[in-house]
Design an enzyme around this catalytic site. Structure first.
Site, short mmCIF file in Angstrom:
data_model
loop_
_atom_site.label_atom_id
_atom_site.label_comp_id
_atom_site.label_asym_id
_atom_site.label_seq_id
_atom_site.Cartn_x
_atom_site.Cartn_y
_atom_site.Cartn_z
N GLY A 1 -28.97 12.63 -0.09
CA GLY A 1 -29.88 13.71 -0.35
C GLY A 1 -30.97 13.79 0.69
O GLY A 1 -30.98 13.05 1.69
N ALA A 2 -31.90 14.67 0.45
CA ALA A 2 -32.99 14.91 1.39
C ALA A 2 -33.87 13.67 1.57
O ALA A 2 -34.37 13.42 2.68
CB ALA A 2 -33.83 16.09 0.91
N ASP A 3 -34.06 12.89 0.51
CA ASP A 3 -34.89 11.70 0.63
C ASP A 3 -34.23 10.65 1.52
O ASP A 3 -34.90 9.95 2.28
CB ASP A 3 -35.25 11.13 -0.74
N ARG A 4 -32.91 10.55 1.47
CA ARG A 4 -32.20 9.61 2.36
C ARG A 4 -32.37 10.03 3.81
O ARG A 4 -32.59 9.19 4.69
CB ARG A 4 -30.70 9.56 2.03
N THR B 1 -34.67 3.75 -8.37
CA THR B 1 -33.77 3.86 -9.52
C THR B 1 -32.36 3.45 -9.11
O THR B 1 -31.68 2.71 -9.82
CB THR B 1 -33.77 5.30 -10.07
#
Length: 176
Positions: A1-4, A32
């Site tokens: 995702g964008a956070d990765r 998490t």
């Protein structure tokens, strides 16, 4: 995702500023979920780049420390009382003598074992809500194996709590 992706960009920025000779970096997101991504410096610019001369190699995703604890608590009624106390740290001790210690050790091993199976890296950056516990357990495991895994030397984990924000900031600077 964008956070990765943002964390990967932040890791590139970290490596270029603090370890310019690094040819590979592992990015560990200890939240998490625990996500371990690999980045490699390359002289070419293949398709999936995260910055000049850096390539995203891929990664693995596994349940995070808290999720492992809650799954064991919810799925195994006999273990639930062991989780009534505040969350325990991970343990790298040899053979735990009680169930509580065995749970902490098992979760810690499950979190850090993928590092031994992945290609070795010159550097490792860790961020996320469980980063400090992850780093402490990883350091104990590295010490126990003498600093070397089956594929080579193990990188020392560095805590980089703002990695995602650093990556976003990098993009914003490039857009300005």
């Amino acid at each position: 995702g964008a956070d990765r992706w943002a964390a990967a960009l932040g890791a590139v920025q970290w490596a270029e500023a603090r370890l310019p000779s690094a040819m590979s970096v592992l990015v560990v997101s200890a939240g998490t979920a625990t996500v371990i991504d690999g980045l490699t410096r390359s002289s070419q610019m293949p398709g999936d780049n995260v910055g000049p001369n850096w390539q995203f190699d891929g990664g693995v995703i596994l349940p995070g420390i808290g999720l492992m604890r809650s799954m064991l608590c919810a799925g195994t009624s006999a273990l639930a009382p062991l989780f009534d106390a505040p969350a325990q740290g991970l343990s790298a001790a040899g053979w735990p003598q009680d169930s509580s210690g065995a749970l902490a050790h098992g979760i810690g091993l499950a979190q850090t074992a993928p590092i031994l199976a992945l290609p070795p890296a010159d550097a490792m950056v860790v961020h996320g809500g469980h980063a400090q516990a992850w780093i402490e357990h990883h350091a104990e495991c590295v010490e126990r194996v003498g600093g070397h895994g089956p594929q080579g030397p193990l990188a020392r984990a560095q805590h980089c709590p703002d990695l995602v924000f650093d990556g976003i900031f990098r993009v914003m600077r490039q857009m300005a």
